[in-house]
Scaffold this active site. Structure first.
Site, PDB file in Angstrom:
ATOM      1  N   LYS A  67       0.881  -1.176   0.000  1.00 40.77           N
ATOM      2  CA  LYS A  67       0.000   0.000   0.000  1.00 40.77           C
ATOM      3  C   LYS A  67       0.908   1.211   0.000  1.00 40.77           C
ATOM      4  O   LYS A  67       1.852   1.286   0.796  1.00 40.77           O
ATOM      5  CB  LYS A  67      -0.902   0.033   1.231  1.00 40.77           C
ATOM      6  CG  LYS A  67      -1.762   1.308   1.235  1.00 40.77           C
ATOM      7  CD  LYS A  67      -2.835   1.277   2.294  1.00 40.77           C
ATOM      8  CE  LYS A  67      -2.358   1.799   3.617  1.00 40.77           C
ATOM      9  NZ  LYS A  67      -3.464   2.069   4.546  1.00 40.77           N
ATOM     10  N   HIS A 137     -12.692  11.043  11.156  1.00 41.83           N
ATOM     11  CA  HIS A 137     -13.130  10.241  10.011  1.00 41.83           C
ATOM     12  C   HIS A 137     -13.247   8.746  10.358  1.00 41.83           C
ATOM     13  O   HIS A 137     -14.222   8.083  10.008  1.00 41.83           O
ATOM     14  CB  HIS A 137     -12.120  10.446   8.870  1.00 41.83           C
ATOM     15  CG  HIS A 137     -12.409   9.653   7.663  1.00 41.83           C
ATOM     16  ND1 HIS A 137     -13.503   9.897   6.862  1.00 41.83           N
ATOM     17  CD2 HIS A 137     -11.777   8.582   7.108  1.00 41.83           C
ATOM     18  CE1 HIS A 137     -13.520   9.031   5.866  1.00 41.83           C
ATOM     19  NE2 HIS A 137     -12.482   8.223   5.998  1.00 41.83           N
ATOM     20  N   GLY A 220      -5.452   4.723  17.317  1.00 39.22           N
ATOM     21  CA  GLY A 220      -4.985   5.959  16.689  1.00 39.22           C
ATOM     22  C   GLY A 220      -3.477   6.084  16.598  1.00 39.22           C
ATOM     23  O   GLY A 220      -2.954   6.790  15.745  1.00 39.22           O
TER      24      GLY A 220
HETATM   25  P1  NAD Z   1      -9.218  12.843  11.891  1.00 42.91           P
HETATM   26  O1  NAD Z   1      -8.228  13.925  11.583  1.00 42.91           O
HETATM   27  O2  NAD Z   1     -10.448  12.738  11.077  1.00 42.91           O
HETATM   28  O3  NAD Z   1      -9.661  12.957  13.431  1.00 42.91           O
HETATM   29  C1  NAD Z   1      -8.693  13.181  14.439  1.00 42.91           C
HETATM   30  C2  NAD Z   1      -9.289  12.883  15.795  1.00 42.91           C
HETATM   31  O4  NAD Z   1      -8.284  13.075  16.804  1.00 42.91           O
HETATM   32  C3  NAD Z   1     -10.432  13.810  16.163  1.00 42.91           C
HETATM   33  O5  NAD Z   1     -11.334  13.116  17.005  1.00 42.91           O
HETATM   34  C4  NAD Z   1      -9.728  14.918  16.948  1.00 42.91           C
HETATM   35  O6  NAD Z   1     -10.596  15.621  17.797  1.00 42.91           O
HETATM   36  C5  NAD Z   1      -8.744  14.078  17.724  1.00 42.91           C
HETATM   37  N1  NAD Z   1      -7.587  14.827  18.198  1.00 42.91           N
HETATM   38  C6  NAD Z   1      -6.795  15.653  17.471  1.00 42.91           C
HETATM   39  N2  NAD Z   1      -5.831  16.137  18.260  1.00 42.91           N
HETATM   40  C7  NAD Z   1      -6.009  15.591  19.492  1.00 42.91           C
HETATM   41  C8  NAD Z   1      -5.326  15.704  20.728  1.00 42.91           C
HETATM   42  N3  NAD Z   1      -4.258  16.483  20.851  1.00 42.91           N
HETATM   43  N4  NAD Z   1      -5.788  14.987  21.798  1.00 42.91           N
HETATM   44  C9  NAD Z   1      -6.873  14.184  21.675  1.00 42.91           C
HETATM   45  N5  NAD Z   1      -7.569  14.051  20.527  1.00 42.91           N
HETATM   46  C10 NAD Z   1      -7.132  14.750  19.458  1.00 42.91           C
HETATM   47  O7  NAD Z   1      -8.376  11.486  11.874  1.00 42.91           O
HETATM   48  P2  NAD Z   1      -8.880  10.005  11.582  1.00 42.91           P
HETATM   49  O8  NAD Z   1      -8.794   9.740  10.131  1.00 42.91           O
HETATM   50  O9  NAD Z   1     -10.133   9.733  12.306  1.00 42.91           O
HETATM   51  O10 NAD Z   1      -7.675   9.171  12.239  1.00 42.91           O
HETATM   52  C11 NAD Z   1      -7.491   9.170  13.643  1.00 42.91           C
HETATM   53  C12 NAD Z   1      -6.143   8.562  13.972  1.00 42.91           C
HETATM   54  O11 NAD Z   1      -6.106   7.212  13.533  1.00 42.91           O
HETATM   55  C13 NAD Z   1      -4.949   9.242  13.293  1.00 42.91           C
HETATM   56  O12 NAD Z   1      -3.914   9.348  14.262  1.00 42.91           O
HETATM   57  C14 NAD Z   1      -4.542   8.262  12.212  1.00 42.91           C
HETATM   58  O13 NAD Z   1      -3.174   8.352  11.886  1.00 42.91           O
HETATM   59  C15 NAD Z   1      -4.885   6.957  12.905  1.00 42.91           C
HETATM   60  N6  NAD Z   1      -5.050   5.800  12.013  1.00 42.91           N
HETATM   61  C16 NAD Z   1      -4.582   4.607  12.473  1.00 42.91           C
HETATM   62  C17 NAD Z   1      -4.718   3.475  11.699  1.00 42.91           C
HETATM   63  C18 NAD Z   1      -4.228   2.148  12.216  1.00 42.91           C
HETATM   64  O14 NAD Z   1      -4.196   1.182  11.463  1.00 42.91           O
HETATM   65  N7  NAD Z   1      -3.895   2.049  13.472  1.00 42.91           N
HETATM   66  C19 NAD Z   1      -5.342   3.564  10.448  1.00 42.91           C
HETATM   67  C20 NAD Z   1      -5.867   4.787  10.027  1.00 42.91           C
HETATM   68  C21 NAD Z   1      -5.717   5.908  10.834  1.00 42.91           C
END
Ligand code: NAD
Length: 321
Positions: A67, A137, A220
């Site tokens: 990917k 998201h 996350g």
């Molecule tokens: P997004 O940008 O749509 O949402 C971000 C979220 O984090 C929101 O709820 C926001 O309020 C919160 N946030 C931002 N800063 C913060 C802080 N300092 N303290 C607490 N909360 C905070 O992002 P998303 O697409 O929903 O992705 C969320 C996370 O998941 C990202 O870190 C992304 O990298 C991670 N992710 C992980 C995987 C995995 O396989 N583990 C896959 C996809 C995304």
């Protein structure tokens, strides 16, 4: 070569298909049949973009590929998703390209599938309240996948940015569940299962918030420096991960290991539980924590499934290379 465009993915692969693909590949990893290659992630010095590859090989399923994609912060202004990814699958016998698959929706599905797999194998059977930390998201996909695993009768949620909470309320409504926005203390007091899905670099959920018997899926933290839960919580819990090497380097466990609170050897690969080679939850009081860092094999597994479904339904585009 087959092309499955991004716009076709939603109509092809369900949360259930994704769950089966991800659970199977976690099992294959634990058997030593599938392995991930080192992740590449670079700031490319253009458009503020982070670009990289996740790749691997599932020898049992003969799924080989990568990917590629990353994060382009300026995309939203262009009407595009900031996270962009595409999966390329290769013929494991010849190295020829087999398929090009849109990877954006697949990323959300495979990430939600991973936490759902952890809930299936680690949460208490009588779990009734789902706690959501994060309302971005990914959160909607996470909630939809989680509620398939237990007979939840309520969702409680917290987000640092309260203006985003309506996403959780709307998703709960879509799933026919009542939703309550709560403090972190209240969330920990009520929830039997907690999913964290934020981009935080400092802990939100503290060890003192969580009561015995809770299962937590930390989804996350996928980069060095990110952190969603207090490191002391990992010391209080039995810790599981998709892949231990990623868990201790870019996952939630990076902090607990660095602080000497747990050792790498304290972490169990979830695939071992899936194949019956390690115990899952051992008591109703135990706290279980899944560190879901996101491995390339998850992407390849759901992409391969999408290709099969596209071929079966006649929506795969065929091109000559
Ligand atoms: P997004 O940008 O749509 O949402 C971000 C979220 O984090 C929101 O709820 C926001 O309020 C919160 N946030 C931002 N800063 C913060 C802080 N300092 N303290 C607490 N909360 C905070 O992002 P998303 O697409 O929903 O992705 C969320 C996370 O998941 C990202 O870190 C992304 O990298 C991670 N992710 C992980 C995987 C995995 O396989 N583990 C896959 C996809 C995304």
């Amino acid at each position: 070569m087959i092309i499955v465009p991004e716009r076709e993915i939603a109509g092809l692969i369900s949360a259930e298909d994704s769950f089966e693909a991800v659970e199977a590949v976690f099992g294959a990893m634990a058997r030593g049949d599938a392995y991930n290659f080192p992740v590449i992630r670079e700031a490319i010095g253009h458009a503020d973009a982070l670009y990289g590859f996740k790749s691997g090989f599932d020898r049992a399923g003969l799924v080989l590929g990568l990917k590629s994609g990353g994060y382009w912060p300026g995309n939203a202004d262009k009407g595009l998703t900031n996270h962009q990814s595409t999966v390329v699958l290769f013929d494991a016998d010849t190295g020829q390209p087999h398929a090009l698959v849109g990877g954006n929706l697949l990323t959300a599905l495979r990430t939600a599938a991973a936490s759902a797999v952890s809930i299936r194998h680690l949460a208490r059977a009588d779990a009734r309240v789902l706690g959501m930390i994060g309302a971005g998201h990914q959160s909607a996909f996470q909630m939809r996948a989680a509620v398939r695993q237990r007979d939840f009768d309520k969702v409680v949620g917290w987000n640092l940015h309260p203006e985003m909470l309506p996403r959780l309320a709307e998703t709960a409504e879509e799933l026919g569940l009542p939703f309550e926005a709560v403090s972190l203390e209240e969330l920990g007091a009520q929830a039997d299962v907690i999913v964290t899905i934020t981009s935080s670099f400092a802990p939100s959920l503290l060890a003192a918030h969580v009561r015995p018997g809770t299962h937590i899926a930390c989804m996350g933290t996928d980069t060095k420096g990110k952190q969603e839960v207090e490191a002391a919580l990992l010391a209080r819990a039995r810790v599981f991960a998709d892949e231990i090497a990623q868990s201790v380097s870019i996952g939630e466990a990076q902090h607990a290991v660095a602080e000497g609170l747990i050792a790498e050897s304290d972490i169990t690969e979830i695939g071992k539980v899936i194949i019956g080679a390690a115990p899952g939850r051992q008591s109703a009081e135990e706290i279980t924590l899944f560190d879901g860092t996101g491995v390339g094999l998850q992407d390849l597994a759901v992409a391969a499934r999408a290709v099969e479904l596209a071929q079966a339904r006649g929506v795969a585009q065929q091109v000559e290379m």
